[in-house]
Each structure stands twice: as C-alpha cells, then as structure tokens.
Design a protein around this motif. Structure first.
Motif, PDB file in Angstrom:
ATOM      1  N   SER A   1      12.983  -0.268  -9.064  1.00 37.88           N
ATOM      2  CA  SER A   1      13.723   0.931  -9.481  1.00 37.88           C
ATOM      3  C   SER A   1      12.865   1.844 -10.355  1.00 37.88           C
ATOM      4  O   SER A   1      13.280   2.932 -10.713  1.00 37.88           O
ATOM      5  CB  SER A   1      14.995   0.538 -10.226  1.00 37.88           C
ATOM      6  N   TYR A   2      11.640   1.406 -10.690  1.00 37.37           N
ATOM      7  CA  TYR A   2      10.814   2.268 -11.558  1.00 37.37           C
ATOM      8  C   TYR A   2      10.330   3.490 -10.795  1.00 37.37           C
ATOM      9  O   TYR A   2       9.970   4.497 -11.385  1.00 37.37           O
ATOM     10  CB  TYR A   2       9.661   1.465 -12.187  1.00 37.37           C
ATOM     11  N   ILE A   3      10.349   3.406  -9.441  1.00 42.45           N
ATOM     12  CA  ILE A   3      10.238   4.612  -8.617  1.00 42.45           C
ATOM     13  C   ILE A   3      11.679   4.844  -8.151  1.00 42.45           C
ATOM     14  O   ILE A   3      12.200   4.089  -7.315  1.00 42.45           O
ATOM     15  CB  ILE A   3       9.286   4.394  -7.413  1.00 42.45           C
TER      16      ILE A   3
ATOM     17  N   ILE B   1       4.623   2.137   2.469  1.00 39.81           N
ATOM     18  CA  ILE B   1       3.608   1.084   2.451  1.00 39.81           C
ATOM     19  C   ILE B   1       3.234   0.636   1.025  1.00 39.81           C
ATOM     20  O   ILE B   1       2.834  -0.479   0.803  1.00 39.81           O
ATOM     21  CB  ILE B   1       2.374   1.583   3.239  1.00 39.81           C
ATOM     22  N   GLN B   2       3.391   1.563   0.054  1.00 38.23           N
ATOM     23  CA  GLN B   2       3.084   1.296  -1.367  1.00 38.23           C
ATOM     24  C   GLN B   2       1.715   0.620  -1.526  1.00 38.23           C
ATOM     25  O   GLN B   2       0.761   1.071  -0.961  1.00 38.23           O
ATOM     26  CB  GLN B   2       4.229   0.500  -2.017  1.00 38.23           C
ATOM     27  N   SER B   3       1.684  -0.497  -2.253  1.00 36.92           N
ATOM     28  CA  SER B   3       0.367  -1.066  -2.607  1.00 36.92           C
ATOM     29  C   SER B   3      -0.427  -1.595  -1.416  1.00 36.92           C
ATOM     30  O   SER B   3      -1.629  -1.845  -1.548  1.00 36.92           O
ATOM     31  CB  SER B   3       0.544  -2.208  -3.599  1.00 36.92           C
ATOM     32  N   ILE B   4       0.239  -1.783  -0.285  1.00 40.48           N
ATOM     33  CA  ILE B   4      -0.522  -2.262   0.887  1.00 40.48           C
ATOM     34  C   ILE B   4      -1.531  -1.177   1.295  1.00 40.48           C
ATOM     35  O   ILE B   4      -2.566  -1.467   1.883  1.00 40.48           O
ATOM     36  CB  ILE B   4       0.437  -2.649   2.041  1.00 40.48           C
TER      37      ILE B   4
ATOM     38  N   SER C   1       9.428  11.323  -5.673  1.00 42.78           N
ATOM     39  CA  SER C   1      10.066  10.437  -6.648  1.00 42.78           C
ATOM     40  C   SER C   1       9.001   9.750  -7.503  1.00 42.78           C
ATOM     41  O   SER C   1       9.132   9.664  -8.729  1.00 42.78           O
ATOM     42  CB  SER C   1      10.914   9.403  -5.895  1.00 42.78           C
ATOM     43  N   GLU C   2       7.935   9.275  -6.872  1.00 38.31           N
ATOM     44  CA  GLU C   2       6.874   8.608  -7.651  1.00 38.31           C
ATOM     45  C   GLU C   2       6.090   9.634  -8.478  1.00 38.31           C
ATOM     46  O   GLU C   2       5.811   9.405  -9.654  1.00 38.31           O
ATOM     47  CB  GLU C   2       5.930   7.803  -6.755  1.00 38.31           C
ATOM     48  N   ARG C   3       5.774  10.765  -7.857  1.00 38.13           N
ATOM     49  CA  ARG C   3       5.008  11.807  -8.579  1.00 38.13           C
ATOM     50  C   ARG C   3       5.728  12.206  -9.867  1.00 38.13           C
ATOM     51  O   ARG C   3       5.102  12.405 -10.900  1.00 38.13           O
ATOM     52  CB  ARG C   3       4.871  13.031  -7.657  1.00 38.13           C
TER      53      ARG C   3
ATOM     54  N   ARG D   1       3.176   5.503 -15.994  1.00 40.10           N
ATOM     55  CA  ARG D   1       2.223   4.413 -16.156  1.00 40.10           C
ATOM     56  C   ARG D   1       0.930   4.708 -15.380  1.00 40.10           C
ATOM     57  O   ARG D   1      -0.175   4.549 -15.900  1.00 40.10           O
ATOM     58  CB  ARG D   1       2.870   3.107 -15.668  1.00 40.10           C
ATOM     59  N   ASN D   2       1.083   5.175 -14.140  1.00 35.28           N
ATOM     60  CA  ASN D   2      -0.128   5.486 -13.364  1.00 35.28           C
ATOM     61  C   ASN D   2      -0.886   6.659 -13.985  1.00 35.28           C
ATOM     62  O   ASN D   2      -2.114   6.715 -13.913  1.00 35.28           O
ATOM     63  CB  ASN D   2       0.233   5.777 -11.907  1.00 35.28           C
ATOM     64  N   ARG D   3      -0.152   7.590 -14.576  1.00 35.84           N
ATOM     65  CA  ARG D   3      -0.841   8.693 -15.256  1.00 35.84           C
ATOM     66  C   ARG D   3      -1.628   8.156 -16.453  1.00 35.84           C
ATOM     67  O   ARG D   3      -2.761   8.561 -16.720  1.00 35.84           O
ATOM     68  CB  ARG D   3       0.157   9.767 -15.701  1.00 35.84           C
TER      69      ARG D   3
ATOM     70  N   THR E   1      -3.165  12.179  -4.345  1.00 35.34           N
ATOM     71  CA  THR E   1      -3.571  11.422  -3.147  1.00 35.34           C
ATOM     72  C   THR E   1      -3.008  10.004  -3.203  1.00 35.34           C
ATOM     73  O   THR E   1      -2.472   9.494  -2.216  1.00 35.34           O
ATOM     74  CB  THR E   1      -5.119  11.335  -3.054  1.00 35.34           C
ATOM     75  N   TYR E   2      -3.132   9.379  -4.375  1.00 35.37           N
ATOM     76  CA  TYR E   2      -2.663   8.002  -4.520  1.00 35.37           C
ATOM     77  C   TYR E   2      -1.156   7.900  -4.246  1.00 35.37           C
ATOM     78  O   TYR E   2      -0.699   7.014  -3.515  1.00 35.37           O
ATOM     79  CB  TYR E   2      -3.019   7.483  -5.927  1.00 35.37           C
ATOM     80  N   PHE E   3      -0.375   8.842  -4.809  1.00 34.83           N
ATOM     81  CA  PHE E   3       1.079   8.792  -4.573  1.00 34.83           C
ATOM     82  C   PHE E   3       1.383   9.043  -3.093  1.00 34.83           C
ATOM     83  O   PHE E   3       2.301   8.449  -2.530  1.00 34.83           O
ATOM     84  CB  PHE E   3       1.812   9.832  -5.440  1.00 34.83           C
TER      85      PHE E   3
ATOM     86  N   GLY F   1       3.705  -4.918  -1.351  1.00 36.57           N
ATOM     87  CA  GLY F   1       4.009  -3.594  -1.908  1.00 36.57           C
ATOM     88  C   GLY F   1       5.394  -3.605  -2.528  1.00 36.57           C
ATOM     89  O   GLY F   1       6.251  -4.388  -2.093  1.00 36.57           O
ATOM     90  N   VAL F   2       5.640  -2.739  -3.519  1.00 37.06           N
ATOM     91  CA  VAL F   2       6.923  -2.778  -4.229  1.00 37.06           C
ATOM     92  C   VAL F   2       8.124  -2.337  -3.401  1.00 37.06           C
ATOM     93  O   VAL F   2       9.256  -2.539  -3.837  1.00 37.06           O
ATOM     94  CB  VAL F   2       6.971  -1.927  -5.517  1.00 37.06           C
ATOM     95  N   SER F   3       7.904  -1.718  -2.274  1.00 39.12           N
ATOM     96  CA  SER F   3       9.078  -1.386  -1.461  1.00 39.12           C
ATOM     97  C   SER F   3       9.544  -2.621  -0.689  1.00 39.12           C
ATOM     98  O   SER F   3      10.577  -2.585  -0.027  1.00 39.12           O
ATOM     99  CB  SER F   3       8.762  -0.241  -0.505  1.00 39.12           C
TER     100      SER F   3
ATOM    101  N   LYS G   1       7.280 -10.687 -10.130  1.00 37.32           N
ATOM    102  CA  LYS G   1       5.880 -10.230 -10.025  1.00 37.32           C
ATOM    103  C   LYS G   1       5.777  -8.976  -9.159  1.00 37.32           C
ATOM    104  O   LYS G   1       4.686  -8.461  -8.929  1.00 37.32           O
ATOM    105  CB  LYS G   1       4.996 -11.317  -9.395  1.00 37.32           C
ATOM    106  N   GLY G   2       6.895  -8.567  -8.557  1.00 37.89           N
ATOM    107  CA  GLY G   2       6.867  -7.376  -7.697  1.00 37.89           C
ATOM    108  C   GLY G   2       6.603  -7.697  -6.235  1.00 37.89           C
ATOM    109  O   GLY G   2       6.241  -6.816  -5.457  1.00 37.89           O
ATOM    110  N   ASN G   3       6.791  -8.958  -5.832  1.00 34.37           N
ATOM    111  CA  ASN G   3       6.588  -9.355  -4.437  1.00 34.37           C
ATOM    112  C   ASN G   3       7.938  -9.686  -3.801  1.00 34.37           C
ATOM    113  O   ASN G   3       8.844 -10.182  -4.486  1.00 34.37           O
ATOM    114  CB  ASN G   3       5.690 -10.599  -4.379  1.00 34.37           C
TER     115      ASN G   3
END
Ligand code: DON
Length: 331
Positions: A39-41, A75-78, A172-174, A179-181, A203-205, A273-275, A309-311
């Motif tokens: 939910s953090y995104i 895809i998130q972190s993948i 939503s993430e942007r 934290r990423n900033r 680009t990352y988002f 990935g977190v999704s 752990k986010g998995n």
C-alpha cells in the motif's frame, strides 16, 4: 516426486501436470489471507489479495498455466533484472560491475542505512533500490523515454509484443515515493548517479510500471534458463555471460532479505516485485529419473498478498512445493 510419464511433452502429460498444479494453486490460495497487498504505492492497495496464478514454460514451449493467469500487473522490482541486463548490453559487463557490486545486503529492498553505515564505494547490488536506481542512471539517453526504449526493445524481442506502461501506477509511485527520492539524493551526493536525478527517477518509476502477465515472466525466465537464447528462434537475445551473472544475482539477492531462505527451500534463481509477481528460473538439470521440465523452464507467479519482506506469500509457498515435487533445485 511426480512419476509415471515417459514423455513429458505430450498433450496428455500437459493435462496431467496441469491437474496437479491446479490442486496446488487451490491449496496455496488459502495462504493469501496471511499476507497483505502493498500500500506504500497507493494504487497497489487496490489489488485483490486472493489472486494467485502461475505459468510454467519449458524450453520446448510446453506451458502449464493455472489460477489467475490473465490478470495484468506491474512488473515492479522484477524490472531491475531487465534494466541491469540492458545496461550490461549497452555499456559492457566490466563497466557495470565497476559501478554496482554483486553482494547481498541482508537488508530490506529500500534500505538506505547500509549505504551510509558501510561507506560503500558502489551500491551493493543491482536488485535493491539503491543499485537499481544507479543502474537506471547509467542507461543511455537524455529523457526517460529514451532510457526506457532499450528495456522495452529487449522485452519485445523476448515476448513478441511491446509491453505497455501502466500510467496510473507510474503516477501513483511518482507522487508518493519519498523513500526512493531519499535514496536518489543520497546517490547523487555520493556521486554514484550518471544522469540527472529527476530523469533517473522518472525512468525508474516507469520501468517499475511496465505491465506484464505470468506468461510474460515465464517466457523471460525460460530464456534466462536457456542462458539468454530463445530456443525456438535459436537466437541469442541476452549474452550468455550477462544471463549467468543475472541468475547468480537473482539467487543471492532476488528475494531481498529472504534470498537465503528461498535458495535453501526452493533452490532456484528468482526475482520478486511488490505488486506480487515472481519470476523464477529453473535451469536444466541432470537426474537419473524422468522429471517435468528437465531441460529447464521459466516460471511466472502472481499473488499480490505479500509477506513482511515484500514477497508474494502464497507465491513463495507454491514455488517451494513445486520445486520439491519436481526436484527443481540447482543444488
Ligand atoms: O521502488 C519501489 O519501491 C517499487 N517500485 C519496487 C519495489 C519492489 O518491487 C520490491 N519488491 N519486492
């Protein structure tokens, strides 16, 4: 251990394996209630916690699909696997390994602490946020779309279609990712970034918001299992050396601070990935007995209920079960 079929590639065998996997998916779907959707995104909180789907694709194209296989997800972190592959192909492996290490952190994926505490000379690995943001900064191009293009080209070469970016998830993430900033500013201060911070984060988002299905992850995983070559086209898509480095990274760092347990209990390279997606790679194995997918396979899982752990909570348990039944472990 699954036994009894002499030729694993017949339609009959496919149906037979699919029946097994259907049972396992129904069983592990119950475990989704033990997890929470990210939910953090903010927009990811809208996912259905009960979803669970899996696609397993062999080198010969045989595909076992079960559960919620038709739901697109981001895809998130993948994507970190794909951005690192792309950067290695653009800049060369030596250049990349001079700028990002290949060591697990034992910390959360979005940890900032280790960067400062350990006074690192480069981020620990390309699969945590600090490393991935650094890798994205190294991608060639002045705009986010220019940087993203080779990642999408690579995916198109593997999937046969060009995946889309989910704009709602991107926005939503942007608009929420403080934290990423913070990580980005730290990387900027230490001199690790090779492009403008805002373009890098944009680009990352965007790369995290690329939409895929479990079939897509299974196909990419299958190509990695085959050391970067598309077996049907007999064409190298990812250089073998890069494919091997990426598999080592997935095994040691792909499930973040649960990578050791995943390697112990499942025993194959994987990236989450977190999704709720997981892309797993089962390389070819040498065994006396007949086993499903003995020549290797790629596995895509979707299960948005996550563990702490986010998995994907049910996804990991399902993979653990399949790996045991089919003896997938590389060890
Ligand atoms: O940067 C983030 O926080 C997300 N876009 C991706 C994180 C992620 O998928 C971690 N995976 N388990």
């Amino acid at each position: 251990m699954v036994q009894g079929a002499a030729n694993w590639n017949t339609e009959q065998t496919q149906e037979w394996l699919e029946n097994y996997v259907d049972d396992w998916v129904s069983f592990y779907r119950k475990h989704t209630t033990e997890g929470k959707v990210a939910s953090y995104i903010p927009i990811l909180a809208e996912a259905n916690r009960d979803h669970l789907g899996i696609s397993i694709m062999g080198k010969d194209g045989m595909t076992i699909r079960s559960g919620d296989v038709d739901i697109p997800f981001t895809i998130q972190s993948i994507s970190k696997v794909l951005s690192f592959i792309t950067a290695c192909m653009e800049r060369g492996v030596g250049y990349m390994l001079d700028r990002v290490d290949v060591e697990p952190t034992g910390e959360a994926f979005n940890s900032i602490m280790h960067l400062e505490m350990k006074q690192v000379k480069k981020p620990f690995n390309p699969l945590i946020n600090a490393g991935a943001i650094t890798v994205t900064s190294i991608l060639q191009g002045k705009t986010s779309d220019q940087k993203l293009k080779p990642i999408l080209n690579l995916m198109e070469a593997m999937l046969g279609y060009r995946p889309a970016i989910n704009v709602d998830v991107y926005e939503s993430e942007r608009d929420s990712s403080m934290r990423n900033r913070a990580i980005g500013y730290y990387l900027l201060e230490t001199g690790f970034l090779e492009s403008d911070l805002n373009i890098t984060l944009e680009t990352y988002f965007k790369q995290c918001s690329i939409e895929v299905t479990v079939d897509d992850l299974a196909r990419i995983g299958m190509i990695l299992a085959n050391d970067g070559e598309d077996p049907k086209a007999e064409k190298e898509i990812i250089p073998r050396q890069v494919a091997r480095i990426v598999k080592a990274l997935m095994l040691t760092c792909g499930m973040y601070d649960a990578s050791g347990k995943f390697a112990t209990y499942v025993g194959i390279p994987a990236k989450s990935g977190v999704s709720g997606g997981i892309m797993a790679v089962a390389p070819p194995r040498v065994r006396e007995e007949e086993l499903p997918f003995i020549e290797g396979c790629g596995i895509g899982v979707y299960g948005p209920a996550l563990d702490n752990k986010g998995n994907s909570i049910a996804g990991i348990r399902l993979l653990r079960h399949i790996a045991k039944q089919w003896d997938l472990s590389i060890f």
